[in-house]
Design a protein around this motif. Sequence first.
Motif, short mmCIF file in Angstrom:
data_model
loop_
_atom_site.label_atom_id
_atom_site.label_comp_id
_atom_site.label_asym_id
_atom_site.label_seq_id
_atom_site.Cartn_x
_atom_site.Cartn_y
_atom_site.Cartn_z
N ILE A 80 -3.00 2.24 10.22
CA ILE A 80 -4.16 1.57 9.63
C ILE A 80 -4.05 1.53 8.11
CG2 ILE A 80 -6.68 1.61 9.45
CD1 ILE A 80 -6.75 3.12 12.08
N TYR A 81 -3.51 2.59 7.52
CA TYR A 81 -3.39 2.69 6.06
C TYR A 81 -1.92 2.93 5.69
CZ TYR A 81 -8.42 3.57 6.44
OH TYR A 81 -9.76 3.49 6.73
N PRO A 82 -1.08 1.92 5.71
CA PRO A 82 0.32 2.12 5.30
C PRO A 82 0.44 2.30 3.80
CG PRO A 82 -0.07 -0.19 5.71
CD PRO A 82 -1.35 0.51 6.09
N LYS A 83 1.51 2.91 3.37
CA LYS A 83 1.76 3.09 1.94
C LYS A 83 2.32 1.83 1.30
CE LYS A 83 4.19 6.76 2.76
NZ LYS A 83 5.08 7.93 2.61
N ARG A 84 2.96 0.99 2.11
CA ARG A 84 3.51 -0.28 1.63
C ARG A 84 3.19 -1.36 2.66
NH1 ARG A 84 6.93 3.62 0.16
NH2 ARG A 84 7.70 3.64 -1.98
N TYR A 85 2.92 -2.54 2.17
CA TYR A 85 2.70 -3.68 3.06
C TYR A 85 3.05 -4.96 2.31
CZ TYR A 85 -1.79 -4.06 0.54
OH TYR A 85 -2.76 -4.17 -0.42
N ALA A 86 3.30 -6.00 3.08
CA ALA A 86 3.66 -7.30 2.52
C ALA A 86 2.46 -8.22 2.60
CB ALA A 86 4.84 -7.89 3.28
N PHE A 87 2.27 -8.99 1.52
CA PHE A 87 1.15 -9.94 1.48
C PHE A 87 1.51 -11.06 0.51
CE2 PHE A 87 -3.19 -11.18 -0.04
CZ PHE A 87 -3.61 -11.73 1.17
N LYS A 88 1.40 -12.29 1.00
CA LYS A 88 1.71 -13.48 0.20
C LYS A 88 3.13 -13.43 -0.37
CE LYS A 88 -3.09 -14.47 -1.08
NZ LYS A 88 -4.04 -14.69 -2.21
N GLY A 89 4.06 -12.94 0.44
CA GLY A 89 5.46 -12.93 0.04
C GLY A 89 5.84 -11.83 -0.92
N LEU B 28 5.80 -7.49 -1.88
CA LEU B 28 5.70 -6.13 -1.36
C LEU B 28 4.75 -5.33 -2.24
CD1 LEU B 28 6.78 -4.05 0.71
CD2 LEU B 28 8.54 -3.46 -0.96
N TYR B 29 3.73 -4.73 -1.61
CA TYR B 29 2.71 -3.98 -2.34
C TYR B 29 2.88 -2.48 -2.09
CZ TYR B 29 -0.03 -8.03 -3.79
OH TYR B 29 -0.45 -9.19 -4.41
N LEU B 30 2.64 -1.71 -3.13
CA LEU B 30 2.67 -0.25 -3.07
C LEU B 30 1.26 0.27 -3.36
CD1 LEU B 30 4.24 2.46 -2.94
CD2 LEU B 30 4.64 2.22 -5.40
N THR C 21 10.49 -10.07 15.00
CA THR C 21 11.94 -10.21 15.13
C THR C 21 12.70 -9.40 14.08
OG1 THR C 21 11.91 -12.23 13.77
CG2 THR C 21 11.71 -12.49 16.16
N GLY C 22 11.98 -8.71 13.18
CA GLY C 22 12.64 -7.90 12.16
C GLY C 22 12.87 -8.60 10.84
N ARG C 23 12.38 -9.83 10.66
CA ARG C 23 12.58 -10.55 9.40
C ARG C 23 11.59 -10.06 8.37
NH1 ARG C 23 10.21 -14.86 7.10
NH2 ARG C 23 8.91 -15.14 8.96
N PRO C 24 12.04 -9.75 7.13
CA PRO C 24 11.12 -9.27 6.09
C PRO C 24 10.10 -10.34 5.71
CG PRO C 24 13.39 -8.82 5.50
CD PRO C 24 13.44 -9.73 6.67
N LEU C 25 8.90 -9.90 5.44
CA LEU C 25 7.83 -10.80 5.01
C LEU C 25 7.71 -10.86 3.50
CD1 LEU C 25 5.07 -9.78 7.60
CD2 LEU C 25 6.47 -11.85 7.61
N PHE C 26 8.67 -10.30 2.78
CA PHE C 26 8.64 -10.28 1.33
C PHE C 26 10.02 -10.64 0.81
CE2 PHE C 26 9.59 -6.14 3.01
CZ PHE C 26 10.71 -5.74 2.31
N SER C 27 10.09 -10.92 -0.46
CA SER C 27 11.37 -11.26 -1.08
C SER C 27 12.24 -10.02 -1.15
CB SER C 27 11.14 -11.83 -2.48
OG SER C 27 12.36 -12.07 -3.13
N THR C 28 13.42 -10.07 -0.52
CA THR C 28 14.29 -8.89 -0.49
C THR C 28 14.83 -8.53 -1.86
OG1 THR C 28 16.15 -10.35 0.06
CG2 THR C 28 14.97 -9.32 1.88
N SER C 29 14.83 -9.47 -2.80
CA SER C 29 15.35 -9.18 -4.14
C SER C 29 14.45 -8.23 -4.90
CB SER C 29 15.51 -10.47 -4.94
OG SER C 29 14.25 -11.13 -5.08
N THR C 30 13.17 -8.17 -4.53
CA THR C 30 12.24 -7.29 -5.23
C THR C 30 12.23 -5.88 -4.67
OG1 THR C 30 10.43 -7.88 -3.75
CG2 THR C 30 10.76 -9.26 -5.68
N SER C 31 12.96 -5.65 -3.59
CA SER C 31 12.92 -4.33 -2.95
C SER C 31 14.24 -3.60 -3.08
CB SER C 31 12.58 -4.48 -1.46
OG SER C 31 13.56 -5.26 -0.81
#
Length: 659
Positions: A149-158, A160-162, A403-413
């Motif tokens: 319910i409360y993850p430390k990281r999540y993806a939103f609008k492309g 990655l949020y901390l 399917t395991g595809r990231p919901l955020f830009s992999t370059s930022t992670s």
Amino acid sequence: MSEPGPIAQVVGRIAYEFALVQPLIPTYLHLLISALFPIYAGAHASLSRPSSAAKPEKKSNRERSVQDDTDTEEEEEEEYQRMEGLSPTDALMFPLMAGTTLAGLYFLIKWLQDPALLNKILNWYFAIFGIFSVSRLITDVLDIGHSLIYPKRYAFKGMLYLVHSKEKKATPVSSGAKNSDVILSPLPGFLSCVPLPLAIRDFLWADRAMPKNKWTIRIYLHRLIAAKMMIGMHGLAGFIIALTAVMYFNFADKPWYLTNLMGFGFSYSALQLMSPTTFATGSLILGALFFYDIYFVFFTPMMVTVAKSLDIPIKLMFPRPSAPGADPTKLSHAMLGLGDVVLPGIMIGLALRFDLYLFYLRKQTRSTLTLDVGGDPQNTVTKAKYFSLSGRWSEHFWTHTWTGRPLFSTSTSATQPHFTFPKTYFNASLIGYILGMLTTLAVMQIAGHAQPALLYLVPGVVGALWITAFFRGELNEMWNFSEAVNDDEDPEKPEAIKESVRDQRRPSFFSNESMQRQADKMEKAFNRHVKSDESLSQEDDHNADNGSSANGSTSDSVKAGEKAETKVKRVNSRNANRELFSFSIEAPWTLSQPQSIAELERLDPDKLANRTNIEVKSSVLRLTSSDDEAVGKNGVGNWKTLEQQKTGGEPAGKRLRTS
């Protein structure tokens, strides 16, 4: 009319057996899922930093105090779980000990004729371990549910949020993010768009931090024990549920689901405590138990008799339809021994830790360094930083598609911790376990007799691992892998690997040396919560020193007062000469200001400018006496504040205390 051919006979037999097994398919699916659950959960719970990853840097108390407790501190802290390693000698000892115990129980049941008394004794024996193992399982399940319910990281609008719990906001990891991209909602992902009133939002932020807010319970008994235990809401709920389940199981009834719950707890805990250390040792132990299971199921009635006679949580039970012609009111159950879960499970857990080891091994970088001109070059290995895998399931759920595809830009992670890693050998061993279990059920259905599950599970699990390594060309890596490698040794050195893997002097799990090592581990784990008077005194002094040095803006008098306050509290709470018993509960939050301090400030308005100094001086009391005889006769001493001890005068707050 001619008889059907051999192919037609085989097809007809398969159709006949399928018609017989069709009503049992739900039962067998239940059995298979229940066997996989503790294996999958226990294997992931046993993950810790492998030797191929770098040790985390130790931080000072000042750095930890300014660090956000919900992100970087948890990722950088070292998670190294010391498991009890098995030796090749245990390949002989395990079957001998198991066979001796099984034979003893069998003859005891025959001698007693009615195993009711034996069931009662054994149930109370297992109840002690059941409370702690089930409590640990439920606590971890609640923690995982809360992190979902409360993850430390999540993806939103492309992006990655901390999440920063102390600052009550979520910031994007991307370097090109704007201030307007900061999210103030405690909910993750698309749920953060839901408008929340301020009161509800503050409540959800508090609920988010709830698992980390643990109560500190201290108890002191003169010259016997000085205990300190930290417990959170999830741990308290897990303990209450486990205690209720075990008490109901022993006093009221023994339903199959409570038997399975305790079996899950035992298996889950065992997979975090035992390790074969090497694949060679694990294969040898499972090979020995392979023949043990065959003998005691096929050639003696001991295994089946003990399993049916003892109603104790050493098995998993599954309701099944009654056989044709049997009494429909009498419940029938299919059974699976915990040994058929734990023993292959420790090998599957080793495979998962081997996958993590290979993951960090491939991330290592090598470089050549020449110290002197004309000297021999030296190869150095730089290990990758280890990130804790705690909470990664929930983070992967909120950052990836099905399917395991990231919901955020992999370059930022690039500098962010990984959410998962390849689990090649783990998946291969699970497939081998499933095939072995399906074979067991099929043969049991055709033969109409109980089957030794290890007869099919051992070749499935062990064969799947070694065959996978053969086709991947990693037989050498698997053979040389060992969890007994010392952290101080370089696992890349061949001599270190040879010494750790093929150390024939490693004691058996049942030897006195191993028992002493296990006792030392239990003592160390116990001492994390239970400490002597001396260690508590040293800890208080250390905390006082660190606390005073961390705040650079505080005056010297306040620093001395804070240190003296800590020492006085320690003296008052643990006076080895006078105190007999004390019990205290410390809340995970700061309590409101005492009434006496507010009254003192009102009576002394000139000291309002130096409120911190007043609080330190007026809130600390020290028990003193003119001599021990006066204290012994009257039972009380003279209470003085630090201010009075320094000036000799009577503080303004004394009238309030005496009144």
